[in-house]
Write an enzyme that holds these catalytic residues in place. Structure first.
Site, PDB file in Angstrom:
ATOM      1  N   THR A  15      42.719  39.654  55.535  1.00 48.07           N
ATOM      2  CA  THR A  15      43.401  40.146  56.737  1.00 48.07           C
ATOM      3  C   THR A  15      42.500  40.156  57.963  1.00 48.07           C
ATOM      4  OG1 THR A  15      44.889  41.527  55.466  1.00 48.07           O
ATOM      5  CG2 THR A  15      44.527  42.202  57.726  1.00 48.07           C
ATOM      6  N   ASP A  59      43.465  33.965  51.270  1.00 46.31           N
ATOM      7  CA  ASP A  59      43.974  35.310  51.016  1.00 46.31           C
ATOM      8  C   ASP A  59      43.314  35.705  49.691  1.00 46.31           C
ATOM      9  OD1 ASP A  59      46.951  36.998  51.540  1.00 46.31           O
ATOM     10  OD2 ASP A  59      45.757  37.356  49.737  1.00 46.31           O
ATOM     11  N   SER A  60      42.777  36.904  49.591  1.00 46.89           N
ATOM     12  CA  SER A  60      41.979  37.210  48.395  1.00 46.89           C
ATOM     13  C   SER A  60      42.820  37.281  47.123  1.00 46.89           C
ATOM     14  CB  SER A  60      41.164  38.478  48.592  1.00 46.89           C
ATOM     15  OG  SER A  60      41.947  39.614  48.404  1.00 46.89           O
ATOM     16  N   SER A  61      44.133  37.228  47.237  1.00 49.83           N
ATOM     17  CA  SER A  61      44.968  37.124  46.025  1.00 49.83           C
ATOM     18  C   SER A  61      44.679  35.808  45.312  1.00 49.83           C
ATOM     19  CB  SER A  61      46.450  37.160  46.383  1.00 49.83           C
ATOM     20  OG  SER A  61      46.695  38.181  47.280  1.00 49.83           O
ATOM     21  N   THR A  91      41.158  42.613  51.087  1.00 50.60           N
ATOM     22  CA  THR A  91      41.012  43.869  50.345  1.00 50.60           C
ATOM     23  C   THR A  91      41.639  43.799  48.948  1.00 50.60           C
ATOM     24  OG1 THR A  91      43.026  44.716  51.378  1.00 50.60           O
ATOM     25  CG2 THR A  91      40.931  45.296  52.422  1.00 50.60           C
ATOM     26  N   ASP A  92      42.621  42.899  48.760  1.00 46.47           N
ATOM     27  CA  ASP A  92      43.381  42.930  47.499  1.00 46.47           C
ATOM     28  C   ASP A  92      42.511  42.769  46.251  1.00 46.47           C
ATOM     29  OD1 ASP A  92      45.676  43.365  48.915  1.00 46.47           O
ATOM     30  OD2 ASP A  92      46.427  41.320  48.769  1.00 46.47           O
ATOM     31  N   THR A 168      37.697  51.017  43.748  1.00 46.46           N
ATOM     32  CA  THR A 168      39.074  50.567  43.506  1.00 46.46           C
ATOM     33  C   THR A 168      39.837  50.606  44.825  1.00 46.46           C
ATOM     34  OG1 THR A 168      39.099  51.434  41.267  1.00 46.46           O
ATOM     35  CG2 THR A 168      41.224  51.245  42.303  1.00 46.46           C
ATOM     36  N   GLN A 280      44.205  55.314  32.463  1.00 46.10           N
ATOM     37  CA  GLN A 280      45.110  54.977  33.573  1.00 46.10           C
ATOM     38  C   GLN A 280      44.859  55.905  34.768  1.00 46.10           C
ATOM     39  OE1 GLN A 280      49.273  54.744  32.279  1.00 46.10           O
ATOM     40  NE2 GLN A 280      48.615  53.778  30.386  1.00 46.10           N
ATOM     41  N   CYS A 281      44.151  57.015  34.518  1.00 45.06           N
ATOM     42  CA  CYS A 281      43.822  57.931  35.635  1.00 45.06           C
ATOM     43  C   CYS A 281      42.740  57.282  36.494  1.00 45.06           C
ATOM     44  CB  CYS A 281      43.283  59.257  35.114  1.00 45.06           C
ATOM     45  SG  CYS A 281      44.416  60.142  34.064  1.00 45.06           S
TER      46      CYS A 281
END
Ligand code: ASP
Length: 344
Positions: A15, A59-61, A91-92, A168, A280-281
């Site tokens: 971005t 795009d970092s995807s 950022t992705d 994260t 998952q936390c």
């Protein structure tokens, strides 16, 4: 201007350098000249900045392990000529790239700071300018003896410097896009930059940095949820070319007590597959002995991922699988901290 340090600014895309396509209205990667031209403040910093750009910027995807290897080549080839490196990245997948690089750059003696932005750098309210300028300052910072202040792969975003493999993406909209839930910030930037030196890794400055270029991405991430189905999970977990599984469990490392799940996990671990248990936390630690449901996973040969992020566990497995064919070695290193990525 007399320069006190040299930084290589590597533009991968994201971005930060994007422009709006007038036809579709969507953001698209734009060229680096435009990006640099949007930050005239860079001419006032006492760091000499050289640039390198991905062609085309992505795009970092679309980030891949092959591009991580390219990044390691760029850093290794330029390592002796610069005091530090700043990587502009979408950022992705920034937390994946930061984690992967942390493993691939062994005994890192110079800063590698990843940053980006939530709003393109050409927009009036952009967060990109501060992120880039402060990242360059951090990448140039040294102790009195000339050694780097932060010889680590880090993410700098919204005033905070975080260890890359602890970070994260937590928000798709807010300027504080990243957090390091299980490890305190390495530095905080306000009026001045405060470095928390006791939290920063100390490499052996008398030895060279060792780059690694092999990755093996035969890994999957599997999330447990109520209603998970045996047939589907069995098919994936026992598939032939899979070497490892990151299993995202509940709370402190708990999973449903279906006998078939225990059997399937046991079958996979006895085939030499590595299963790493991650919560998952966002915050906290896997403790498989705390509840019986977790204890049963341990009995099935599942390893604790401690307080690892998913991004860190996935890329650590890719890195270790790239280095070692023997699963005992991969298993052994998975339960140890090799770059400050887990609290053991
Ligand atoms: N899709 C963008 C990317 O990761 C988002 C961003 O840069 O923030 O490249």
């Amino acid at each position: 201007m007399t320069y006190t340090s040299k930084v290589l600014l590597i533009y991968t895309g994201g971005t930060i350098g994007m422009n709006r396509n007038p036809r579709t209205g969507a953001l698209e990667p734009f060229d680096f000249e435009h990006l640099i031209g949007s930050v005239p403040e860079l001419q006032q910093v006492s760091t000499e900045i050289s640039t390198f750009q991905f062609n085309p910027p992505i795009d970092s995807s679309d980030m891949t392990p092959e591009l991580w290897i390219d990044l390691v080549h760029i850093i290794a080839n330029n390592f002796n000529n610069y005091d530090g490196f700043v990587i502009l990245h979408g950022t992705d997948t920034m937390a994946y790239t930061a984690s992967a690089l942390s493993y691939m750059l062994e005994n890192l003696t110079k800063p590698v700071i990843l940053t980006g932005s939530q709003l393109p750098i050409g927009q009036v309210r952009t967060d990109g300018k501060e992120n880039v300028i402060t990242s360059i300052e951090i990448a140039s910072a040294k102790h009195h003896d000339g050694t780097a202040m932060v010889p680590e792969v880090c993410i700098y975003f919204n005033g905070h410097l975080m260890r890359g493999n602890r970070t994260t993406k937590q928000s798709a909209d807010n300027f504080n896009a990243f957090e390091s839930f299980n490890y305190d910030h390495l530095a905080d930037a306000g009026v001045t930059i405060t470095y928390h030196e006791d939290r920063i890794l100390k490499p052996d400055f008398s030895k060279p940095m060792t780059p690694h270029f092999q990755l093996d991405s035969s890994v999957i991430v599997f999330t447990v949820f109520p209603g998970i189905q045996e047939e589907l999970i069995h098919h994936v977990i026992t598939s032939k070319n899979l070497r490892s599984i990151v299993m995202r469990t509940y709370g402190s490392g708990n999973a449903p007590q279906y006998p078939w799940l225990r059997r399937t996990l046991k079958e996979a671990t006895s085939q030499g597959k590595i299963i790493v248990n991650i919560s998952q936390c966002m915050a906290g630690m896997v403790e498989m002995g705390r509840y019986d449901t977790g204890y049963q996973l341990k009995e099935a040969g599942v390893l604790s991922g401690y307080d690892s992020t998913v991004e860190s566990a996935v890329t650590k497995l890719m890195f270790l699988q790239g280095q070692y064919k023997d699963w005992h070695l991969v298993k052994n290193y998975m339960t140890r901290s090799i770059r400050g990525e887990i609290s053991v």
